[in-house]
Scaffold this active site. Sequence first.
Site: not given
Ligand code: MN
Length: 401
Positions: A114, A121, A187, A189, A221, A225, A228, A241, A245, A346
């Site tokens: 990834d 971002h 996320e 993607e 993804d 948080r 992480q 993560k 996925t 975000e």
């Molecule tokens: Mn990602």
Amino acid sequence: MTWLDLPADTLFGLDNLPYGVFSHGERTRRAGVAVGDQVLDLSAAAEEESFGRLLGAGVLNPLLAAGPETWADVRARVREWLSEPRHADRIRPHLVPRNEITSHLPVEVADYVDFYSSEQHALNASRVFSGGDDLVPPNWKHLPIGYHGRAGTVVASGTPVIRPAGQRKPRQATEPSFGSSRLLDFEAEVGFVVGVGTELGAPVPVDEFPRHVFGVCLVNDWSARDLQGWEMQPLGPFLGKSFATSMSPWLVPLAALEHARVPQPAQDPEPFEYLRAAESWSLDLALEIRINGHLVSSPPFATQYWTAAQQLAHLTVNGASLRTGDLYASGTVTGPAKDQRGSLLELSWGGREPLALGDSGETRKFLEDGDEVVISASAPGPAGARIGFGEVRGTVAPAVV
Ligand code: MN
């Protein structure tokens, strides 16, 4: 021209023809091609063709390994079957309604990488975490930053995503605690699937991208948080993560995306030679993100700083080999506007500005149990047509611990 009754505004016209793997009644794990609101059972329709032997594996890997000349042959034959009326009687029995199928992972995923290639971002992430500093990391404009993810937990669209457990330590806490993630995120993607592998020690030149990459899909993804934030000191994403996925069922071949190619945004400083491409592989995909049916964001892919061709050149420049079925994803796709952000981190600015879910009266800082996230996309095709990617879908299931 086609003998099929295709709606004029279909996102799955003859210029798209994405590949997937599906089951329907007696048909199990067949290679399929989406057309209109139907799926062509390619495994059955191609039985007499020389490439038919590539389509019985229950995954698309043998077709992908066969290389770009075979990909072009198969695509040309499928287009011929679906456009020339003389094939209609033979092909029609191999069409099934798309809303009746079960989709599977289109490929056996080999390795998964990834990236982190949206400048907006990277800026937003830096601002949310540091609360003001608006710099991307010092290496960011020199190389496409990425990490190796967990291929074995790439799951088909629709697979429930179980809220992960792990260690977390909010900044204000003095000690870490163990429990289920409280800051679960998505996320949005774009994913790229490798067809033709390489030998160890043989980097892929940036302009060889279309000889190795077969097609494009959508990726979620999922990211915890809190897990992480505590574990990434100092190494990259790990358990925050690797729990899941999600990958969309349809691989749109590069051949369908010629009209979606746009000039690449300027790069300053000029990248090293191995990242300088003769032709741009920036792609004008328009993404949409829905939470529980509410459109919350529309990220544009065209403005990504690093292209998939540059990412592939970078991930092999040290001599690391590629395998058929390798999946690599773009990184969260985020545009400059508030409603173009590709993650809840975000969209809710780290939880400080709860996101309204349409006019439902509900808001989200992070995902709650039962929340469904759907990411979809389309791109320009020829003569004003649109090329659809379908969607990648996932619902948050409660923690098991
Ligand atoms: Mn990602």
